[in-house]
Scaffold this motif. Sequence first.
Motif, PDB file in Angstrom:
ATOM      1  N   HIS A 112      -6.928   0.596   0.843  1.00 13.83           N
ATOM      2  CA  HIS A 112      -6.793  -0.083   2.137  1.00 13.83           C
ATOM      3  C   HIS A 112      -8.132  -0.098   2.877  1.00 13.83           C
ATOM      4  CE1 HIS A 112      -5.185  -0.992   6.167  1.00 13.83           C
ATOM      5  NE2 HIS A 112      -5.835   0.087   6.608  1.00 13.83           N
ATOM      6  N   TYR A 113      -8.812   1.031   2.880  1.00  9.52           N
ATOM      7  CA  TYR A 113     -10.103   1.132   3.557  1.00  9.52           C
ATOM      8  C   TYR A 113     -11.144   0.235   2.895  1.00  9.52           C
ATOM      9  CZ  TYR A 113     -14.426   3.257   5.306  1.00  9.52           C
ATOM     10  OH  TYR A 113     -15.662   3.459   5.860  1.00  9.52           O
ATOM     11  N   ARG A 114     -11.175   0.211   1.558  1.00 11.32           N
ATOM     12  CA  ARG A 114     -12.153  -0.629   0.842  1.00 11.32           C
ATOM     13  C   ARG A 114     -11.919  -2.115   1.119  1.00 11.32           C
ATOM     14  NH1 ARG A 114     -11.393   3.103  -3.526  1.00 11.32           N
ATOM     15  NH2 ARG A 114      -9.908   1.639  -4.483  1.00 11.32           N
ATOM     16  N   ARG A 115     -10.686  -2.481   1.384  1.00  9.29           N
ATOM     17  CA  ARG A 115     -10.380  -3.882   1.710  1.00  9.29           C
ATOM     18  C   ARG A 115     -10.744  -4.229   3.149  1.00  9.29           C
ATOM     19  NH1 ARG A 115      -5.494  -2.718  -1.318  1.00  9.29           N
ATOM     20  NH2 ARG A 115      -4.406  -2.326   0.662  1.00  9.29           N
ATOM     21  N   GLY A 116     -11.238  -3.261   3.906  1.00 12.46           N
ATOM     22  CA  GLY A 116     -11.601  -3.502   5.295  1.00 12.46           C
ATOM     23  C   GLY A 116     -10.510  -3.171   6.282  1.00 12.46           C
ATOM     24  N   GLU A 169     -18.518   5.678  12.024  1.00  9.06           N
ATOM     25  CA  GLU A 169     -19.673   4.856  12.363  1.00  9.06           C
ATOM     26  C   GLU A 169     -19.405   3.378  12.135  1.00  9.06           C
ATOM     27  OE1 GLU A 169     -23.296   6.088  10.598  1.00  9.06           O
ATOM     28  OE2 GLU A 169     -23.160   8.164  11.279  1.00  9.06           O
ATOM     29  N   ASP A 170     -18.600   3.045  11.134  1.00 11.46           N
ATOM     30  CA  ASP A 170     -18.340   1.623  10.861  1.00 11.46           C
ATOM     31  C   ASP A 170     -17.218   1.056  11.721  1.00 11.46           C
ATOM     32  OD1 ASP A 170     -16.042   2.682   9.752  1.00 11.46           O
ATOM     33  OD2 ASP A 170     -16.616   2.290   7.672  1.00 11.46           O
ATOM     34  N   GLY A 171     -16.550   1.905  12.527  1.00  9.68           N
ATOM     35  CA  GLY A 171     -15.508   1.435  13.435  1.00  9.68           C
ATOM     36  C   GLY A 171     -14.155   1.189  12.794  1.00  9.68           C
ATOM     37  N   GLN A 172     -14.024   1.459  11.489  1.00  8.77           N
ATOM     38  CA  GLN A 172     -12.752   1.206  10.820  1.00  8.77           C
ATOM     39  C   GLN A 172     -11.718   2.315  11.044  1.00  8.77           C
ATOM     40  OE1 GLN A 172     -14.592  -0.537   6.773  1.00  8.77           O
ATOM     41  NE2 GLN A 172     -12.374  -0.289   6.658  1.00  8.77           N
ATOM     42  N   VAL A 173     -12.196   3.522  11.357  1.00 11.78           N
ATOM     43  CA  VAL A 173     -11.304   4.681  11.427  1.00 11.78           C
ATOM     44  C   VAL A 173     -11.495   5.399  12.753  1.00 11.78           C
ATOM     45  CG1 VAL A 173     -10.560   6.802  10.271  1.00 11.78           C
ATOM     46  CG2 VAL A 173     -11.562   4.934   8.927  1.00 11.78           C
ATOM     47  N   GLN A 175      -8.319  -6.456  18.970  1.00 15.46           N
ATOM     48  CA  GLN A 175      -9.246  -6.170  17.867  1.00 15.46           C
ATOM     49  C   GLN A 175      -8.818  -6.853  16.572  1.00 15.46           C
ATOM     50  OE1 GLN A 175      -9.540  -1.917  17.571  1.00 15.46           O
ATOM     51  NE2 GLN A 175     -10.403  -1.675  19.631  1.00 15.46           N
ATOM     52  N   PHE A 176      -7.551  -7.213  16.499  1.00 17.63           N
ATOM     53  CA  PHE A 176      -7.026  -7.904  15.323  1.00 17.63           C
ATOM     54  C   PHE A 176      -6.774  -9.391  15.608  1.00 17.63           C
ATOM     55  CE2 PHE A 176      -5.880  -3.464  14.879  1.00 17.63           C
ATOM     56  CZ  PHE A 176      -6.208  -3.184  13.557  1.00 17.63           C
TER      57      PHE A 176
END
Length: 477
Positions: free
Chosen positions: A315-319, A414-418, A439-440
């Motif tokens: 899920h994380y790798r898919r953004g 840092e990338d804002g995803q988590v 955000q979505f």
Amino acid sequence: MFQGTGSNVGKSVLVAGLARALTRRGMKVRPFKPQNMSNNAAVTADGGEIGRAQALQALACGVAPSVHMNPVLLKPQSEHGSQIIVQGRVWGHRQARAYQEVKPLLMPAVLESFSLLQAEADIVLVEGAGSASEVNLRRNDIANMGFAQAADLPVILIGDIDRGGVIASLVGTQTVLPASDHERIKGFIVNRMRGDPSLFDDGMRFIAERTGWAPCGLVPFFGRMKELPPEDTGDLAAGWQGSGALRIVVPLMPMIANFDDLDSLRAEPEVSLAFVTPGEALPPCDLVILPGSKATIADLDFFRAQGWDVDLRAHYRRGGRILGLCGGYQMLGRSVADSGGLEGAPSQRTGLGYLDIETELMPTKVVRQIEGSLLPSEAPVSGYEIHAGVSFGPGVTRPLVRFSDGRSDGAQSEDGQVCGTYLHGLFDSAASRETVLAQFGRTSDPFDNTQRILSALDALADHLDDHLSIDQMLSLC
């Protein structure tokens, strides 16, 4: 006092609806549950913990929740043991068998709390726990007939027709109880009728004739139940709920806690939310939320055993984005340590590694209501903290929330995803929900969550006014 033929027969909801109905009549009403078992806790203004159901009932009464409304709260930490909260504060930990022996020590606090509520109310609506017919636990009982006897209360027994066998469960309760207990039961309610109520007219008569108890009503299924906060994990429906384009997934772990954090999100028109049960993979989605937990390390082990850690990496790798709430926030860090054996034997686990933080579980429990703002938007938030851990590390220099007292909380990658936070109630603010959904690329319905619940409580009160003999029940008291 309202007792049930079993767990989940609708006691909490019926008491909440009756509390609302009687409050609207101008009575001063207070809810009371001597003993509750739930990891879905609410925080009172003085920093105490009570069951979420009693907080809902207090809202129905138009009063602030008090620790005296639920003087004994058991918070399961495993299949066999619980943390014991007495009048809002941690009292100790016991395995299930050992707890049976300490219950007499708790009865004075239970009766003290009940007496304090009596002094300020016209009527106290008392809710039992589980089944009234658990005669194997009767000796030291503080939750059902033991309390009814100690406080000299009349009892109304509730049965659930939706699960089947309601005639046998009501009549059978009288059969197994000693005379001194079943003579306290003055009436009965049959709950959750679906279809034509007249089909059960003969059933109501049979129960009344066989038991001698007054039939107080046959209550049809309440269609707006999903708008009220669920009390137990059994009330959480698996699979997708809602039809919105924003897909949110929540893994359902054994020690999930404070899952009412998600109620406001589930009510958003543009959201579809799914609780994923054990044995299922995390499906493709926009956001994965790791909820609160009463046993972070045990749930982290369970998360990995399900293979959900692999699903989360994909899920994380898919953004995809990830949010951790309280225990879920702790899991997202680099490590979780329980050096003092707070949740069991002393142990340490490698975390999921998405946030640059470490967590140490501590014996001192943080319980408080808070207000603050979401970062960086400054959208106002309010809610509560209820946790026994301290998180630290470089990640906390990128907090998610700033409290009104100047403290910061949580962490962001840092990338804002988590991101993660100890704040419960993050989505109850319309402004914070709007920020998150934006955000979505989605818009939020700016409803007030408390008013939404009050509307459902008013509808429930109307429903009970139509189908229960409330004046008859008052006369039985």
